[in-house]
Each structure stands twice: as C-alpha cells, then as structure tokens.
Enzyme design. Structure first.
Site, PDB file in Angstrom:
ATOM      1  N   GLU A 167      -5.500  -1.623   3.881  1.00 44.92           N
ATOM      2  CA  GLU A 167      -5.123  -1.008   2.613  1.00 44.92           C
ATOM      3  C   GLU A 167      -5.274   0.504   2.711  1.00 44.92           C
ATOM      4  O   GLU A 167      -6.380   1.032   2.503  1.00 44.92           O
ATOM      5  CB  GLU A 167      -6.012  -1.538   1.486  1.00 44.92           C
ATOM      6  CG  GLU A 167      -5.867  -3.036   1.256  1.00 44.92           C
ATOM      7  CD  GLU A 167      -6.193  -3.401  -0.184  1.00 44.92           C
ATOM      8  OE1 GLU A 167      -5.354  -4.034  -0.825  1.00 44.92           O
ATOM      9  OE2 GLU A 167      -7.260  -3.015  -0.671  1.00 44.92           O
ATOM     10  N   GLY A 173      -2.654   1.592  -5.965  1.00 43.01           N
ATOM     11  CA  GLY A 173      -2.508   1.942  -7.370  1.00 43.01           C
ATOM     12  C   GLY A 173      -1.725   3.216  -7.611  1.00 43.01           C
ATOM     13  O   GLY A 173      -1.710   3.745  -8.720  1.00 43.01           O
ATOM     14  N   SER A 213       0.193  -0.953  -3.451  1.00 49.76           N
ATOM     15  CA  SER A 213       1.460  -0.858  -4.186  1.00 49.76           C
ATOM     16  C   SER A 213       2.519  -1.860  -3.719  1.00 49.76           C
ATOM     17  O   SER A 213       3.710  -1.538  -3.673  1.00 49.76           O
ATOM     18  CB  SER A 213       2.003   0.573  -4.146  1.00 49.76           C
ATOM     19  OG  SER A 213       1.099   1.458  -4.800  1.00 49.76           O
TER      20      SER A 213
HETATM   21  P1  PGA Z   1      -2.314  -2.105  -5.873  1.00 47.98           P
HETATM   22  O1  PGA Z   1      -3.802  -2.471  -5.350  1.00 47.98           O
HETATM   23  O2  PGA Z   1      -1.423  -3.256  -5.447  1.00 47.98           O
HETATM   24  O3  PGA Z   1      -2.446  -1.972  -7.349  1.00 47.98           O
HETATM   25  O4  PGA Z   1      -1.924  -0.849  -5.203  1.00 47.98           O
HETATM   26  C1  PGA Z   1      -4.015  -3.118  -4.130  1.00 47.98           C
HETATM   27  C2  PGA Z   1      -5.487  -3.381  -3.964  1.00 47.98           C
HETATM   28  O5  PGA Z   1      -6.297  -2.548  -4.402  1.00 47.98           O
HETATM   29  O6  PGA Z   1      -5.899  -4.414  -3.400  1.00 47.98           O
END
Ligand code: PGA
Length: 251
Positions: A167, A173, A213
């Site tokens: 990640e 986010g 995302s």
């Molecule tokens: P997101 O978060 O899909 O909202 O970017 C991913 C995560 O934090 O596991």
C-alpha cells in the site's frame, strides 16, 4: 495458481447496525463469487455481528489491528485471541494509518504478527512507502525493511498463512492510485525478495495485495498484473455494490 483475495478495510466507519446490514447485503450479492477469497474488516465493535451474518458464506471477517499481549492492564487495547473469539479469521497489521497516527513501529508490527499466529489468526501485513521516500528513490529499501520486520522469526508454516499488502502511502485515500505498472513493479520486487529469502515455492504461493485508491473503474487493470493477487480496499469497500464490482474484477 494463486487464488485472488479481495479485502475491504472499513477503517473507522460503520456502527453495528449498518455493518450487519451491509454483511447481509454483500453476502447475497457475492453468493456466486467462488473464485476469489473475500474478507471484510469492520471496526472492532462490529466484528462479532458481521462474522455472525457471514457464517458459512465463505466470506471471512478480519480485525484492523490488535495488541500483542493476550490480556492485561492495557486500556483501550484489543488482543488477537479476543478478535478470534469474536469471529475474525484474519487481522490487518502494520497499516500505514496505524504506523503514522498511532506510532506503530516495525518492531511493534512484528510482535503483533506473532501474537496473531499464536491466536490462530492469519495476518495481512501492510508495507508501503511515502511519497517522500518514493521521490527520493528509496521505495525498494523501505519495502525491504518493512518486509524483513514482518517476516522476522516466522516458520515456513506460518509464512504460508501470511497475506502481504503493498500500500503506497501516497495512494491511500487520496484518489491517486498507483498505475498498474507501478503496482506490478513493487509487487515483483516484493516477490523477488520473498523468493530470495524464503524460496521459490513459498514466494510463488504468497498472495500479495495492492491497496491505495482501488475503485470499481481501476480495479481490473491493477488486478490483471501478474504479481498482483488481489486488493485491500478502503473507501470503495464501504458501498456493498462497489465492493462487489471490485471483487468481481478479481475473478
Ligand atoms: P483507500 O484505502 O482504498 O481508501 O485508498 C486503502 C487502505 O487504506 O487499505
């Protein structure tokens, strides 16, 4: 071949009533999705209700974190055996929000991983670089350090249960996902390290998820990459229809 795994990380969203309603709706939507492993990680308070609503569906429930002690005077903490008893089968550990907001270090993540195994939970170990680290050309170095800590002291049998989530912090986010090529590059690097450190068989079996995302409209391109074995989905997992579309893209 590796079975894809798609996990929804709800973060600090949804109370019990909302969570259980979602679980029932998603269970019905996903009843024919058999070629993908599905996991939902609600807040602690909703784990029991969600696990109950998903019983015998094949969809697993996960915690979003745990403390490494099994009980004691640790106000506010939840242990791995507590998650297990509440119905979780997995636990997300080392998420960048835990590292950044709550100060979890690599050593903490390692302790939590060992506690998860001791309780019979499979860890989803998260690693990823910040934008600053990427721009400084340090992505692989950061991934190696975090990965090494996550693997520290694990037996081959334990590693076989581990799921790794790549990640990139700058993609979480933010609406700015890694391109499929960036994801593949990082995943191939991670698998290469696993191969070097643990052997080809273990490395080839390990599910490496991409997170950051992931949305219904970009999931397919990312999930098609050869070393991307699934997704850890935050914001887009809060809507059962959207999460179902992402899960379908993994099949
Ligand atoms: P997101 O978060 O899909 O909202 O970017 C991913 C995560 O934090 O596991």
């Amino acid at each position: 071949m590796r079975v894809p795994l798609v996990a929804g990380n709800w973060k600090m969203f949804k109370g019990v009533a909302d969570a259980v309603a979602y679980a029932k709706e998603f269970r019905a939507l996903a009843k024919d999705l058999t070629a993908v492993e599905l996991v939902i990680a609600p807040p602690f308070t909703a784990i029991h209700g969600v696990a109950d609503a998903l019983r015998n569906s094949g969809i697993a429930t996960a915690g979003q974190d745990c403390y490494w002690e099994k009980d004691g005077a640790f106000t506010g903490a939840i242990s791995a055996p507590m998650l297990k008893e509440a119905g979780a089968a997995l636990v997300i550990l080392g998420h960048s929000e835990r590292r950044r907001v709550f100060g979890d270090t690599d050593a903490d993540v390692s302790r939590k991983i060992h506690a998860a195994y001791a309780a019979g939970l499979a860890p989803i170990a998260c690693i990823g670089e910040t934008l600053e680290e990427r721009e400084a050309g340090r992505t692989f170095e950061v991934l190696d350090t975090q990965l090494k800590a996550a693997l520290d002291g694990l037996s081959a049998d334990q590693f076989a249960q581990m799921v790794i989530a790549y990640e990139p912090v700058w993609a979480i986010g933010t609406g700015r996902n890694a391109t499929p090529e960036q994801a593949q590059e990082a995943h191939a690097h991670i698998r290469g390290r696993l191969r070097a450190w643990l052997g080809a068989e273990a490395a080839d079996k390990c599910q490496i998820l991409y997170g950051g995302s992931v949305k219904p409209d970009n999931a397919r391109a990312i999930l098609q990459q050869p070393d991307v074995d699934g997704a850890l989905v935050g914001g887009a997992s809060l809507d059962p229809q959207g999460f179902f579309q992402i899960a379908s893209a993994a099949v």
